[in-house]
Design a protein around this motif. Structure first.
Motif, PDB file in Angstrom:
ATOM      1  N   THR A  30      45.712 116.032 -81.160  1.00 30.97           N
ATOM      2  CA  THR A  30      45.981 115.080 -82.236  1.00 30.97           C
ATOM      3  C   THR A  30      46.373 115.801 -83.521  1.00 30.97           C
ATOM      4  N   ALA A  31      45.733 116.924 -83.799  1.00 32.53           N
ATOM      5  CA  ALA A  31      46.064 117.692 -85.007  1.00 32.53           C
ATOM      6  C   ALA A  31      47.498 118.209 -84.937  1.00 32.53           C
ATOM      7  N   GLU A  32      47.918 118.698 -83.797  1.00 35.44           N
ATOM      8  CA  GLU A  32      49.287 119.202 -83.655  1.00 35.44           C
ATOM      9  C   GLU A  32      50.308 118.084 -83.824  1.00 35.44           C
ATOM     10  N   TRP A  33      50.026 116.937 -83.236  1.00 39.35           N
ATOM     11  CA  TRP A  33      50.959 115.809 -83.382  1.00 39.35           C
ATOM     12  C   TRP A  33      51.075 115.413 -84.849  1.00 39.35           C
ATOM     13  N   SER A  34      49.939 115.393 -85.541  1.00 39.69           N
ATOM     14  CA  SER A  34      49.923 114.953 -86.933  1.00 39.69           C
ATOM     15  C   SER A  34      50.546 115.954 -87.889  1.00 39.69           C
ATOM     16  N   TYR A  35      50.246 117.221 -87.706  1.00 41.24           N
ATOM     17  CA  TYR A  35      50.641 118.216 -88.699  1.00 41.24           C
ATOM     18  C   TYR A  35      51.876 119.035 -88.337  1.00 41.24           C
ATOM     19  N   VAL A  36      52.154 119.202 -87.062  1.00 44.54           N
ATOM     20  CA  VAL A  36      53.302 120.017 -86.656  1.00 44.54           C
ATOM     21  C   VAL A  36      54.521 119.135 -86.381  1.00 44.54           C
ATOM     22  N   GLY A  37      54.313 118.006 -85.718  1.00 35.75           N
ATOM     23  CA  GLY A  37      55.401 117.087 -85.421  1.00 35.75           C
ATOM     24  C   GLY A  37      55.445 116.710 -83.958  1.00 35.75           C
ATOM     25  N   THR A 123      59.761 131.084 -84.085  1.00 39.39           N
ATOM     26  CA  THR A 123      61.164 130.788 -84.416  1.00 39.39           C
ATOM     27  C   THR A 123      62.117 131.140 -83.280  1.00 39.39           C
ATOM     28  N   VAL A 124      61.592 131.519 -82.128  1.00 38.25           N
ATOM     29  CA  VAL A 124      62.412 132.097 -81.065  1.00 38.25           C
ATOM     30  C   VAL A 124      62.998 131.060 -80.117  1.00 38.25           C
ATOM     31  N   ALA A 125      62.196 130.145 -79.661  1.00 39.96           N
ATOM     32  CA  ALA A 125      62.622 129.190 -78.638  1.00 39.96           C
ATOM     33  C   ALA A 125      61.755 127.944 -78.758  1.00 39.96           C
ATOM     34  N   GLY A 126      61.949 127.005 -77.850  1.00 38.86           N
ATOM     35  CA  GLY A 126      61.160 125.782 -77.849  1.00 38.86           C
ATOM     36  C   GLY A 126      61.964 124.595 -78.345  1.00 38.86           C
ATOM     37  N   TRP A 127      61.384 123.420 -78.196  1.00 39.62           N
ATOM     38  CA  TRP A 127      62.032 122.147 -78.528  1.00 39.62           C
ATOM     39  C   TRP A 127      62.607 122.159 -79.941  1.00 39.62           C
ATOM     40  N   LYS A 128      61.779 122.478 -80.922  1.00 35.93           N
ATOM     41  CA  LYS A 128      62.216 122.473 -82.325  1.00 35.93           C
ATOM     42  C   LYS A 128      63.322 123.503 -82.558  1.00 35.93           C
ATOM     43  N   LEU A 132      66.551 120.205 -80.860  1.00 33.32           N
ATOM     44  CA  LEU A 132      66.362 118.877 -80.278  1.00 33.32           C
ATOM     45  C   LEU A 132      65.672 117.968 -81.306  1.00 33.32           C
ATOM     46  N   PRO A 133      65.844 116.653 -81.174  1.00 32.04           N
ATOM     47  CA  PRO A 133      65.293 115.750 -82.180  1.00 32.04           C
ATOM     48  C   PRO A 133      63.755 115.762 -82.218  1.00 32.04           C
ATOM     49  N   TRP A 134      63.246 115.775 -83.443  1.00 33.90           N
ATOM     50  CA  TRP A 134      61.797 115.723 -83.641  1.00 33.90           C
ATOM     51  C   TRP A 134      61.540 115.169 -85.047  1.00 33.90           C
ATOM     52  N   ARG A 135      60.285 114.796 -85.243  1.00 33.90           N
ATOM     53  CA  ARG A 135      59.908 114.248 -86.545  1.00 33.90           C
ATOM     54  C   ARG A 135      58.522 114.761 -86.906  1.00 33.90           C
TER      55      ARG A 135
END
Length: 137
Positions: A30-37, A123-128, A132-135
């Motif tokens: 929940t913390a990651e969803w709230s604070y990271v996106g 900063t190397v790889a991954g969805w963000k 790719l779209p994120w919020r």
């Protein structure tokens, strides 16, 4: 490997766009969803299923994960793409889903943020980092 496989984030996004039944399950906390996106699938007419693999804040594995996943209303045989921060928790979730007869279950390689760069930043790889779209928030 005891699940359908590891897929790069862009391949997962393309599969989610191409298959109406395919779902993305974000297994971070929940913390990651709230604070990271969160990934944003609104342009695909979909929502991310948020289901903790490990509980926040104690880090204990969610013993009800498979039960909660079944309760999410997934279509029978729907491809499930699991995502976490770096691809470790999501691989465990994909194994658990497969063992429970769900899926095919895939792990999104490098997760939402990816591995660390030489300076310790993700900063190397991954969805963000793949654009790719994120919020956030």
């Amino acid at each position: 490997m005891s699940y359908a496989g590891d897929v790069p984030p862009r391949e997962a996004y393309a599969a989610l766009a191409a298959d109406a039944d395919a779902v993305l399950v974000d297994v971070r906390t929940t913390a990651e969803w709230s604070y990271v996106g969160l990934p944003d699938l609104s342009s695909l007419g979909k929502q991310v299923i948020c289901l903790e693999w490990q509980r926040f804040p104690d880090g204990a594995v969610n013993e009800h994960f498979v039960e909660q996943l079944r309760g999410a209303g997934l279509p029978d045989g729907a491809p499930i793409y699991f995502l976490c921060r770096s691809g470790v928790r999501s691989a465990a979730a994909a194994r658990a889903a497969t063992a429970a007869g769900l899926g095919p279950a895939y792990n999104v390689e490098h997760g939402f943020e990816g591995p660390h760069d030489h300076e310790g930043h993700r900063t190397v790889a991954g969805w963000k980092n793949d654009g790719l779209p994120w919020r956030q928030g």
